[in-house]
Design an enzyme around this catalytic site. Structure first.
Site, PDB file in Angstrom:
ATOM      1  N   HIS A 260     -13.244 -49.106 -19.418  1.00 41.72           N
ATOM      2  CA  HIS A 260     -12.035 -49.171 -20.246  1.00 41.72           C
ATOM      3  C   HIS A 260     -11.019 -48.156 -19.756  1.00 41.72           C
ATOM      4  O   HIS A 260     -11.380 -47.046 -19.356  1.00 41.72           O
ATOM      5  CB  HIS A 260     -12.364 -48.909 -21.724  1.00 41.72           C
ATOM      6  CG  HIS A 260     -11.287 -49.380 -22.632  1.00 41.72           C
ATOM      7  ND1 HIS A 260     -10.190 -48.619 -22.914  1.00 41.72           N
ATOM      8  CD2 HIS A 260     -11.122 -50.574 -23.266  1.00 41.72           C
ATOM      9  CE1 HIS A 260      -9.378 -49.307 -23.709  1.00 41.72           C
ATOM     10  NE2 HIS A 260      -9.909 -50.495 -23.932  1.00 41.72           N
ATOM     11  N   ASP A 317     -15.133 -56.586 -25.032  1.00 37.72           N
ATOM     12  CA  ASP A 317     -15.433 -57.936 -24.548  1.00 37.72           C
ATOM     13  C   ASP A 317     -16.907 -58.148 -24.210  1.00 37.72           C
ATOM     14  O   ASP A 317     -17.340 -59.279 -24.013  1.00 37.72           O
ATOM     15  CB  ASP A 317     -14.602 -58.237 -23.286  1.00 37.72           C
ATOM     16  CG  ASP A 317     -13.146 -58.481 -23.633  1.00 37.72           C
ATOM     17  OD1 ASP A 317     -12.895 -59.167 -24.636  1.00 37.72           O
ATOM     18  OD2 ASP A 317     -12.271 -57.989 -22.907  1.00 37.72           O
TER      19      ASP A 317
HETATM   20  N1  ACO Z   1     -17.187 -52.702 -12.654  1.00 38.37           N
HETATM   21  C1  ACO Z   1     -17.178 -52.079 -11.468  1.00 38.37           C
HETATM   22  N2  ACO Z   1     -16.324 -51.101 -11.140  1.00 38.37           N
HETATM   23  C2  ACO Z   1     -15.457 -50.733 -12.061  1.00 38.37           C
HETATM   24  C3  ACO Z   1     -15.417 -51.321 -13.329  1.00 38.37           C
HETATM   25  C4  ACO Z   1     -16.315 -52.342 -13.604  1.00 38.37           C
HETATM   26  N3  ACO Z   1     -16.322 -52.967 -14.770  1.00 38.37           N
HETATM   27  N4  ACO Z   1     -14.431 -50.746 -14.041  1.00 38.37           N
HETATM   28  C5  ACO Z   1     -13.876 -49.843 -13.269  1.00 38.37           C
HETATM   29  N5  ACO Z   1     -14.489 -49.818 -12.052  1.00 38.37           N
HETATM   30  C6  ACO Z   1     -14.174 -48.978 -10.918  1.00 38.37           C
HETATM   31  C7  ACO Z   1     -13.004 -49.546 -10.143  1.00 38.37           C
HETATM   32  O1  ACO Z   1     -13.415 -50.441  -9.148  1.00 38.37           O
HETATM   33  C8  ACO Z   1     -12.365 -48.304  -9.576  1.00 38.37           C
HETATM   34  O2  ACO Z   1     -13.092 -47.922  -8.432  1.00 38.37           O
HETATM   35  P1  ACO Z   1     -12.333 -47.201  -7.201  1.00 38.37           P
HETATM   36  O3  ACO Z   1     -11.791 -45.925  -7.743  1.00 38.37           O
HETATM   37  O4  ACO Z   1     -13.408 -47.004  -6.199  1.00 38.37           O
HETATM   38  O5  ACO Z   1     -11.259 -48.139  -6.772  1.00 38.37           O
HETATM   39  C9  ACO Z   1     -12.619 -47.273 -10.659  1.00 38.37           C
HETATM   40  O6  ACO Z   1     -13.749 -47.720 -11.397  1.00 38.37           O
HETATM   41  C10 ACO Z   1     -11.450 -47.108 -11.583  1.00 38.37           C
HETATM   42  O7  ACO Z   1     -10.982 -48.415 -11.961  1.00 38.37           O
HETATM   43  P2  ACO Z   1      -9.590 -48.642 -12.680  1.00 38.37           P
HETATM   44  O8  ACO Z   1      -9.359 -50.088 -12.882  1.00 38.37           O
HETATM   45  O9  ACO Z   1      -8.525 -47.887 -11.991  1.00 38.37           O
HETATM   46  O10 ACO Z   1      -9.880 -47.829 -13.968  1.00 38.37           O
HETATM   47  P3  ACO Z   1      -9.888 -48.113 -15.435  1.00 38.37           P
HETATM   48  O11 ACO Z   1     -10.979 -47.320 -16.018  1.00 38.37           O
HETATM   49  O12 ACO Z   1      -8.553 -47.823 -15.952  1.00 38.37           O
HETATM   50  O13 ACO Z   1     -10.207 -49.679 -15.599  1.00 38.37           O
HETATM   51  C11 ACO Z   1     -10.599 -51.742 -16.550  1.00 38.37           C
HETATM   52  C12 ACO Z   1     -10.243 -50.288 -16.798  1.00 38.37           C
HETATM   53  C13 ACO Z   1      -9.449 -52.436 -15.841  1.00 38.37           C
HETATM   54  C14 ACO Z   1     -10.839 -52.394 -17.900  1.00 38.37           C
HETATM   55  C15 ACO Z   1     -11.875 -51.807 -15.685  1.00 38.37           C
HETATM   56  O14 ACO Z   1     -12.897 -51.042 -16.263  1.00 38.37           O
HETATM   57  C16 ACO Z   1     -12.348 -53.244 -15.453  1.00 38.37           C
HETATM   58  O15 ACO Z   1     -11.806 -53.910 -14.571  1.00 38.37           O
HETATM   59  N6  ACO Z   1     -13.373 -53.715 -16.229  1.00 38.37           N
HETATM   60  C17 ACO Z   1     -13.848 -55.058 -16.092  1.00 38.37           C
HETATM   61  C18 ACO Z   1     -12.911 -56.037 -16.780  1.00 38.37           C
HETATM   62  C19 ACO Z   1     -12.981 -55.929 -18.279  1.00 38.37           C
HETATM   63  O16 ACO Z   1     -14.029 -55.832 -18.873  1.00 38.37           O
HETATM   64  N7  ACO Z   1     -11.797 -55.949 -18.911  1.00 38.37           N
HETATM   65  C20 ACO Z   1     -11.679 -55.872 -20.365  1.00 38.37           C
HETATM   66  C21 ACO Z   1     -11.199 -54.515 -20.767  1.00 38.37           C
HETATM   67  S1  ACO Z   1     -11.102 -54.361 -22.550  1.00 38.37           S
HETATM   68  C22 ACO Z   1      -9.752 -55.278 -22.956  1.00 38.37           C
HETATM   69  O17 ACO Z   1      -8.804 -55.414 -22.226  1.00 38.37           O
HETATM   70  C23 ACO Z   1      -9.754 -55.985 -24.192  1.00 38.37           C
END
Ligand code: ACO
Length: 390
Positions: A260, A317
């Site tokens: 998140h 989710d």
């Molecule tokens: N699986 C694998 N790696 C992940 C995940 C994940 N679910 N979430 C974050 N990371 C990794 C990213 O690849 C990134 O790696 P890097 O630094 O090597 O490039 C790092 O963690 C940071 O990712 P960001 O997207 O910049 O960070 P953030 O914590 O802000 O991301 C997000 C939040 C977009 C929700 C992410 O966790 C994600 O993509 N999750 C999966 C999709 C999801 O479940 N979305 C629903 C969110 S809740 C909602 O919107 C209602």
């Protein structure tokens, strides 16, 4: 100009809001000052909607009247059902929802009346009708008869009735109601921010909600719940989780439903949804989806720690997928259900954006960008007419 240090506006405060507070470090969420855990336990969706729209919890009498008003607005105009019948049966429910929301304008004489009270009334109409629309589309695409809303049922039970054609038992209706409460509002997430950006241009309530639905549909936001269910089905057995998670992470893919942007010590909504998932599994005598979910959670957490040196938690989710699936709901309806529950939050934000009395007043959103084009140097490109370009 300030240089971009991070992407996605993380940590940038773009406006003030009185609607909800998210504390990512303490894993806390509150709507209008009320903790989400207490609302999930003690409130109902209708009461929560009232709280979001009117800034206060209703008295018993106010709640009674509000429920009646909401229930009386559920019916879709006949033209909408006949439109649904003409659509391609393969159309995605989120695309249908987004486009038909804009069609509802044709049936609302106040669609472009920009007073606060007209926008409150439009909010109630949208909150009441969106569930009818989602259920109607599911039945139309399956060649089933469309069920008329039942004014005697609450918001959650009525949706399940319109979807499945039978009134759910009390426990299921209550659990579903809790899911709606948990998803109702979440500050400046991508879809709410979208709604506020559109509202800041003074576009109509319908234009704002349609845009928000579009933003919600993506798999990094509300669309993640459908992807979670696809993953659970693909894995199929708890014994396959370990290999599946490692393969995904090795390929640089994301584990849907995990992580998140704000919550860094856990999403309070996910904890409640996990307990509902566990309860439904026990009731069904089949813990397959719950067990696979728990195993994905623990594997992703330990692998993430190993690979990135930090923790990651399930978001809203993650467990909603198994919950909705165990309630007999199609996976591609999970995100429309998210839209059903988030509509009051969007509406409250649109109204705050348009009519806030707080200072400074919200202004048209217009951030700046860093120009990174490297075309013809600081002088810019010399235009060569097409005939001379060879
Ligand atoms: N699986 C694998 N790696 C992940 C995940 C994940 N679910 N979430 C974050 N990371 C990794 C990213 O690849 C990134 O790696 P890097 O630094 O090597 O490039 C790092 O963690 C940071 O990712 P960001 O997207 O910049 O960070 P953030 O914590 O802000 O991301 C997000 C939040 C977009 C929700 C992410 O966790 C994600 O993509 N999750 C999966 C999709 C999801 O479940 N979305 C629903 C969110 S809740 C909602 O919107 C209602």
């Amino acid at each position: 100009m300030q240089e971009t240090e991070d992407t996605g506006l993380r940590g940038v405060v773009v406006a003030g809001t009185k609607i909800s507070a998210v504390d990512g470090e303490k894993s806390k969420l509150s709507y209008r000052g009320y903790d989400i855990e207490e609302l999930a336990k003690k409130s109902t969706f209708e009461e929560t909607v009232y709280l979001l729209l009117y800034e206060t919890l209703p008295t018993r009498k106010e709640l009674e009247i509000f429920k009646e008003i909401l229930a009386s607005q559920r019916q879709l105009p006949r033209g909408v059902i006949s439109h649904l019948e003409k659509r391609k049966k393969t159309a995605h429910p989120m695309d249908v929802l987004q486009s038909v929301i804009l069609m509802l304008v044709d049936f609302d004489k106040d669609a472009r009346v920009e007073t606060k009270s007209a926008n409150m009334e439009k909010s109630i109409r949208l909150i009441a009708r969106i569930p009818t629309l989602v259920a109607a589309w599911d039945r139309v695409r399956k060649n089933l008869d469309v069920k008329k809303p039942d004014e005697g049922l609450g918001h959650a039970a009525n949706f399940q009735y319109m979807l499945h054609g039978k009134v759910p038992d009390e426990e299921i209706a209550r659990d579903f109601d809790t899911c709606l409460v948990l998803h109702a509002e979440h500050s400046f997430n991508a879809s709410t921010f979208t709604a506020r950006v559109v509202a800041s241009t003074r576009a109509s309530m319908y234009a704002c909600i349609g845009a928000a639905v579009g933003a919600l549909s993506g798999e990094l936001h509300g669309g993640a719940n459908t992807q979670v269910m696809k993953n659970l089905a693909e894995i199929g057995d708890v014994g396959r989780v370990e290999g599946w998670v490692k393969t995904k992470l090795d390929a640089g893919e994301r584990i849907m439903g995990m992580g998140h942007a704000i919550y860094k010590t856990g999403d309070p909504r996910a904890r409640i949804l996990a307990s509902i998932s566990e309860k439904l599994a026990q009731r069904a005598g089949n813990a397959r989806w719950y067990d696979i979910s728990r195993k994905i959670e623990s594997m992703t957490r330990s692998e993430f720690k190993k690979r990135k040196g930090k923790d990651i938690f399930p978001n809203v989710d993650f467990f909603s997928a198994s919950v909705y699936y165990m309630m007999g709901i199609e996976p591609d309806l999970f995100t429309p259900i998210f839209a059903i529950s988030r509509t009051p939050g969007w509406c409250a934000h649109i109204i705050e954006e348009k009519f806030a009395e707080a200072q400074p007043k919200p202004a048209l959103y217009r951030p700046s960008a860093q120009y990174i084009g490297k075309y013809c140097g600081p002088e810019g490109c010399k235009y060569i007419p097409v005939e001379e370009r060879g």
